[in-house]
Design an enzyme around this catalytic site. Sequence first.
Site, short mmCIF file in Angstrom:
data_model
loop_
_atom_site.label_atom_id
_atom_site.label_comp_id
_atom_site.label_asym_id
_atom_site.label_seq_id
_atom_site.Cartn_x
_atom_site.Cartn_y
_atom_site.Cartn_z
N LYS A 1 -1.43 -15.05 -7.10
CA LYS A 1 -0.98 -14.54 -5.72
C LYS A 1 -1.21 -12.86 -5.83
O LYS A 1 -0.51 -12.13 -6.33
CB LYS A 1 0.48 -14.63 -5.39
CG LYS A 1 0.97 -14.30 -3.79
CD LYS A 1 2.37 -14.00 -3.66
CE LYS A 1 2.85 -12.51 -3.73
NZ LYS A 1 2.18 -11.61 -2.99
N PHE B 1 -0.58 -3.99 -5.33
CA PHE B 1 -1.62 -3.44 -4.64
C PHE B 1 -2.40 -2.34 -5.19
O PHE B 1 -3.76 -2.32 -4.93
CB PHE B 1 -1.20 -2.76 -3.18
CG PHE B 1 -0.83 -1.43 -3.51
CD1 PHE B 1 -1.59 -0.22 -3.48
CD2 PHE B 1 0.66 -0.94 -3.55
CE1 PHE B 1 -1.09 1.04 -3.85
CE2 PHE B 1 1.18 0.30 -3.82
CZ PHE B 1 0.10 1.16 -3.92
N CYS C 1 0.57 3.14 -12.21
CA CYS C 1 2.03 2.91 -13.12
C CYS C 1 1.60 3.90 -14.44
O CYS C 1 2.71 3.88 -15.16
CB CYS C 1 2.21 1.49 -13.55
SG CYS C 1 1.08 0.94 -14.73
P1 NAD Z 1 5.90 -4.43 -5.09
O1 NAD Z 1 6.97 -4.56 -6.12
O2 NAD Z 1 6.26 -4.03 -3.79
O3 NAD Z 1 5.19 -5.86 -4.85
C1 NAD Z 1 4.55 -6.49 -6.13
C2 NAD Z 1 4.54 -7.86 -5.88
O4 NAD Z 1 5.65 -8.55 -5.37
C3 NAD Z 1 3.63 -8.01 -4.34
O5 NAD Z 1 2.67 -9.22 -4.59
C4 NAD Z 1 4.47 -8.63 -3.21
O6 NAD Z 1 3.99 -9.41 -2.42
C5 NAD Z 1 5.61 -9.49 -3.90
N1 NAD Z 1 6.88 -9.10 -3.53
C6 NAD Z 1 7.40 -7.93 -2.83
N2 NAD Z 1 8.62 -7.95 -2.47
C7 NAD Z 1 9.28 -8.93 -2.78
C8 NAD Z 1 10.27 -9.85 -2.93
N3 NAD Z 1 11.47 -9.28 -2.69
N4 NAD Z 1 10.56 -10.87 -3.72
C9 NAD Z 1 9.27 -11.57 -4.24
N5 NAD Z 1 8.38 -11.03 -4.30
C10 NAD Z 1 8.01 -9.64 -3.58
O7 NAD Z 1 4.68 -3.22 -5.62
P2 NAD Z 1 3.61 -2.71 -5.06
O8 NAD Z 1 4.08 -1.60 -4.11
O9 NAD Z 1 2.59 -3.53 -4.66
O10 NAD Z 1 2.80 -1.97 -6.45
C11 NAD Z 1 3.39 -0.76 -6.85
C12 NAD Z 1 4.11 -0.84 -7.87
O11 NAD Z 1 3.66 -1.47 -9.06
C13 NAD Z 1 4.80 0.52 -8.61
O12 NAD Z 1 6.09 0.58 -8.85
C14 NAD Z 1 3.99 0.83 -9.98
O13 NAD Z 1 4.64 1.43 -10.82
C15 NAD Z 1 4.00 -0.91 -10.35
N6 NAD Z 1 2.89 -1.30 -11.38
C16 NAD Z 1 3.27 -1.46 -12.60
C17 NAD Z 1 2.49 -1.92 -13.54
C18 NAD Z 1 2.81 -2.05 -15.09
O14 NAD Z 1 1.98 -2.51 -15.74
N7 NAD Z 1 4.13 -1.72 -15.30
C19 NAD Z 1 1.08 -1.68 -13.20
C20 NAD Z 1 0.68 -1.50 -12.07
C21 NAD Z 1 1.74 -1.22 -10.88
#
Ligand code: NAD
Length: 484
Positions: free
Chosen positions: A175, A151, A283
Amino acid sequence: MSAKVVRNYVNGSWVTSKSTRRQQVYNPATQEVIAEVPLSTKEEVDKAVQKAHDAFHEWRTTPPYTRARAMFKLKNGMEARFEDLARMVTTENGKTIDEARAEVRRAIENVELAAGIPTQMMGYNLEDVAQGIDEVAIRQPLGVCASINPFNFPNMVPLWFLPVAIACGNTYITKPSPITPVSQELLFELLDECDLPDGVVNLVHGDEEVVNALIDHPLVRALSFVGSSRVGKIIYERSAMLGKRVQAQGGAKNHMLVMPDADLPKSIANIMGSSYGCAGQRCLAGSVLITVGNIHKQVVDGLAEAASRLRVGYGLNETTQMGPVITQQSLKRVHSYLERGQEEGATLILDGRQVKVQDCPDGNFVGPSIFDNANSEMSIVKDEIFGPVLSVMNVPDFDSGIEALEKSRYGNAASIFTQDGGHAREFKYRVRAGNIGINIGVAAPVASFPFGGMKDSFFGDLHGQGPDAINFFTDRKVVIERWF
Ligand code: NAD
């Protein structure tokens, strides 16, 4: 009046998902429902994948210069609607309008990188590897690829992947996060104007069901994930079991080290941007600060003073310096860590719960917060809080600082503030983090460099962006030839 339902984009047409499962999309500053997102079905994923697969042959045989031209069109479209894209990021994500503009600028840079595909995708060759035998390395696209997005950068993160993937000749499915799906709908309106053949790019909204359907689909060759480490690991394991190519960029707990010789005013300004930019929901946000020696009090006092002056409010207001966190659940999580840190023995010297935003009483606001006297065993130092909370600890010397930093399970980014080249070099040499900042609080690589990540911050091998992205989205084939 019911909210607008965001649409999927499949095979060159907008389609409304038939799914009975839907989720509301909120403006985190006001709680206004701005849209509804369908949680699409396995069958809808299957259709999108089939269409992307059908489009692959024609697209991979399209000359790279023609494919690059679509990137120029996308760039022009994004420039023309730059402000609309940025305002949508703020509306659904909450970050300030300037932060949203910076996000869209970075997104465009990824499109610009992909416009260079005719040279970046070139292979290499060597004559006479044995007498009369030549060897040629070529790159070929994989087929259908997909990304699963978080998000926190709803416009930019999907563009770490899609432009390079399709410029290399792959076909694609994005997605978005169901929490912030509208930015990608806007982006696909622009992609729709790029004269791409039907099926080359597809947008499917949804949650876990869509993700699993993408992973399990035999025609999907490669998956890019960005999000939390917990989900990244699940996706990495499931994809790897099926022999898929996968890159999973996960969560973070980025540490910053301040040496006694640091330029204090500039370092404090940088740390402020790192810890409180995007309300700490980056992140690359610095969330642990390690001061070395007797500089501690000056740093903490300077930060507390600057942080207490930060204007928290609605991101579309140009004077706002920090917006809300994304959901009520995130707000509760931040509050719970503010409690837990105190129970663990840290001193809460700035409590963001005191901050109230008069004109947005329902928003998910929490002001900048600072814990002093933290240590590496506390949950506020170990866990990714993903909010505007900075935990500070003091160590006697540089080596103790590196030791504290290395205790983290994460390795996304780390920064040092110093004027000493020797310490700076040691830091970049020893610290296990994918992005190192030297007097830079947010060590964000530009599009032509890979976006690194180590330890639990990354699962896989090839990262997003830069040469890694070209390698990820192509198969390398070697031809060894002799003519009699
Ligand atoms: P999230 O892991 O909750 O969700 C990410 C995606 O995974 C979404 O599209 C969601 O629909 C999907 N998803 C959620 N649960 C799932 C499951 N059980 N099985 C399959 N798919 C699933 O992450 P978020 O809250 O949207 O984003 C924040 C996180 O992203 C933080 O941890 C941040 O550090 C990380 N982030 C990392 C980077 C990087 O480059 N390392 C960049 C941006 C954000």
